[in-house]
Design a protein around this motif. Structure first.
Motif, mmCIF file in Angstrom:
data_model
loop_
_atom_site.group_PDB
_atom_site.id
_atom_site.type_symbol
_atom_site.label_atom_id
_atom_site.label_comp_id
_atom_site.label_asym_id
_atom_site.label_seq_id
_atom_site.Cartn_x
_atom_site.Cartn_y
_atom_site.Cartn_z
ATOM 1 N N THR A 22 0.203 -1.728 -0.123
ATOM 2 C CA THR A 22 -0.256 0.364 -0.239
ATOM 3 C C THR A 22 1.046 1.623 -0.008
ATOM 4 N N ASP A 23 2.198 1.271 -0.061
ATOM 5 C CA ASP A 23 3.271 2.215 -0.442
ATOM 6 C C ASP A 23 3.148 2.639 -1.146
ATOM 7 N N SER A 24 3.181 4.149 -1.814
ATOM 8 C CA SER A 24 3.238 4.953 -2.415
ATOM 9 C C SER A 24 5.044 4.897 -3.667
ATOM 10 N N VAL A 25 4.954 4.679 -4.416
ATOM 11 C CA VAL A 25 6.088 4.351 -5.003
ATOM 12 C C VAL A 25 7.173 4.914 -4.923
ATOM 13 N N PHE A 26 6.901 6.327 -4.819
ATOM 14 C CA PHE A 26 7.367 7.475 -3.959
ATOM 15 C C PHE A 26 8.342 7.067 -3.151
ATOM 16 N N ASP A 27 7.458 6.650 -1.754
ATOM 17 C CA ASP A 27 8.031 5.925 -0.656
ATOM 18 C C ASP A 27 9.198 5.028 -0.993
ATOM 19 N N ALA A 28 8.939 4.075 -1.553
ATOM 20 C CA ALA A 28 9.670 3.164 -2.483
ATOM 21 C C ALA A 28 11.051 3.425 -2.804
ATOM 22 N N LEU A 29 10.773 4.392 -3.728
ATOM 23 C CA LEU A 29 12.024 4.933 -4.385
ATOM 24 C C LEU A 29 13.327 6.176 -3.414
ATOM 25 N N SER A 30 12.085 6.791 -2.447
ATOM 26 C CA SER A 30 13.391 6.836 -1.252
ATOM 27 C C SER A 30 13.904 6.616 -0.519
ATOM 28 N N LEU A 31 13.506 4.779 -0.157
ATOM 29 C CA LEU A 31 14.234 4.110 1.226
ATOM 30 C C LEU A 31 14.933 3.383 -0.343
ATOM 31 N N MET A 32 14.690 3.298 -1.114
ATOM 32 C CA MET A 32 16.260 3.091 -2.364
ATOM 33 C C MET A 32 17.120 3.862 -1.974
ATOM 34 N N ALA A 33 16.920 5.053 -2.542
ATOM 35 C CA ALA A 33 17.907 6.489 -2.498
ATOM 36 C C ALA A 33 18.279 6.375 -1.432
ATOM 37 N N GLN A 34 17.312 6.840 -0.625
ATOM 38 C CA GLN A 34 18.134 7.080 0.899
ATOM 39 C C GLN A 34 19.641 5.498 1.048
ATOM 40 N N PHE A 35 19.162 4.248 1.082
ATOM 41 C CA PHE A 35 20.281 3.103 1.235
ATOM 42 C C PHE A 35 20.906 2.857 -0.146
ATOM 43 N N ASP A 36 20.794 3.526 -1.148
ATOM 44 C CA ASP A 36 21.608 3.622 -2.363
ATOM 45 C C ASP A 36 21.615 1.573 -3.112
ATOM 46 N N ILE A 37 20.500 1.156 -3.264
ATOM 47 C CA ILE A 37 19.899 -0.051 -3.701
ATOM 48 C C ILE A 37 19.477 -0.067 -5.053
ATOM 49 N N GLY A 38 18.893 -1.054 -5.057
ATOM 50 C CA GLY A 38 18.632 -1.588 -6.143
ATOM 51 C C GLY A 38 17.256 -1.848 -6.519
ATOM 52 N N CYS A 39 16.592 -2.360 -5.480
ATOM 53 C CA CYS A 39 14.982 -3.004 -4.547
ATOM 54 C C CYS A 39 14.982 -3.252 -3.679
ATOM 55 N N VAL A 40 13.545 -2.879 -3.215
ATOM 56 C CA VAL A 40 12.989 -3.290 -1.650
ATOM 57 C C VAL A 40 12.564 -4.285 -2.009
ATOM 58 N N LEU A 41 12.397 -4.969 -0.995
ATOM 59 C CA LEU A 41 11.003 -5.916 -0.722
ATOM 60 C C LEU A 41 9.719 -5.980 -0.402
ATOM 61 N N VAL A 42 8.794 -6.591 -0.807
ATOM 62 C CA VAL A 42 7.418 -6.110 -0.228
ATOM 63 C C VAL A 42 6.231 -7.014 0.801
ATOM 64 N N THR A 43 6.180 -6.568 1.757
ATOM 65 C CA THR A 43 6.290 -7.953 3.023
ATOM 66 C C THR A 43 5.103 -7.292 3.269
ATOM 67 N N GLU A 44 3.972 -8.301 4.349
ATOM 68 C CA GLU A 44 2.926 -8.238 5.114
ATOM 69 C C GLU A 44 2.685 -9.467 6.218
ATOM 70 N N ASN A 45 2.718 -8.765 7.019
ATOM 71 C CA ASN A 45 3.222 -9.326 8.288
ATOM 72 C C ASN A 45 4.673 -10.363 8.441
ATOM 73 N N GLU A 46 5.388 -9.508 7.893
ATOM 74 C CA GLU A 46 6.712 -10.610 7.431
ATOM 75 C C GLU A 46 6.761 -11.376 7.053
ATOM 76 N N ARG A 47 5.547 -11.950 5.893
ATOM 77 C CA ARG A 47 5.732 -12.697 4.872
ATOM 78 C C ARG A 47 5.823 -11.654 3.605
ATOM 79 N N LEU A 48 6.945 -12.454 2.264
ATOM 80 C CA LEU A 48 7.734 -12.091 1.644
ATOM 81 C C LEU A 48 6.380 -12.786 0.477
#
Length: 148
Positions: A22-48
């Motif tokens: 449910t997070d915005s793509v902008f928030d995901a991109l911000s996290l990726m930029a903050q940590f200089d990473i190329g992807c984020v995992l998407v989880t629900e209740n700690e499940r991939l």
């Protein structure tokens, strides 16, 4: 003996970053930029449940003219991503990545996310293995090795 994903994670660490669908793509991109990473995992209740990569952004947001603040990660992520286990070998992971054109693979054991490995991690591991082999052979040729 082949290097395992477990050994790679012991060297690089098990840190990974996750967002909710449910997070915005902008928030995901911000996290990726903050940590200089190329992807984020998407989880629900700690499940991939998915993975969201730079490639997803480029192909599913930019090219379609969507706005990253309005688009939701869940609408653009790759659902049910391919995963590997800590017991997988570097060779197996490289084969999976090459065949499927993946650059990131989540590491999962018994349904729990253990970490993530990248193509860069795999190349670094292979280079290290080759350097070790070269040193071993050089010592052998020079007669420096004790009888095994």
């Amino acid at each position: 003996m082949a290097t395992s994903v477990k050994q790679v994670l012991e060297q690089k660490g098990t840190t990974f970053h996750a967002v909710r669908q449910t997070d915005s793509v902008f928030d995901a991109l911000s996290l990726m930029a903050q940590f200089d990473i190329g992807c984020v995992l998407v989880t629900e209740n700690e499940r991939l449940i998915g993975i969201f990569t730079e490639r997803d952004y480029a192909r599913k947001v930019v090219l379609k003219g969507l706005m990253s603040r309005d688009a939701r990660v869940g609408d653009l992520m790759t659902a049910n991503p391919c995963t590997v286990t800590p017991a997988s070998t570097v060779d197996e992971v490289m084969h999976t990545m090459t065949e499927n054109r993946f650059r990131h693979l989540p590491v999962v054991q018994h349904g729990k996310i253990i970490g993530i490995v990248t193509i860069g991690d795999m190349v670094k591991s292979l280079v290290s293995q080759q350097q070790h082999t070269i040193k071993h052979l050089e010592s052998y040729i020079a007669g420096d090795l004790a009888a095994e």
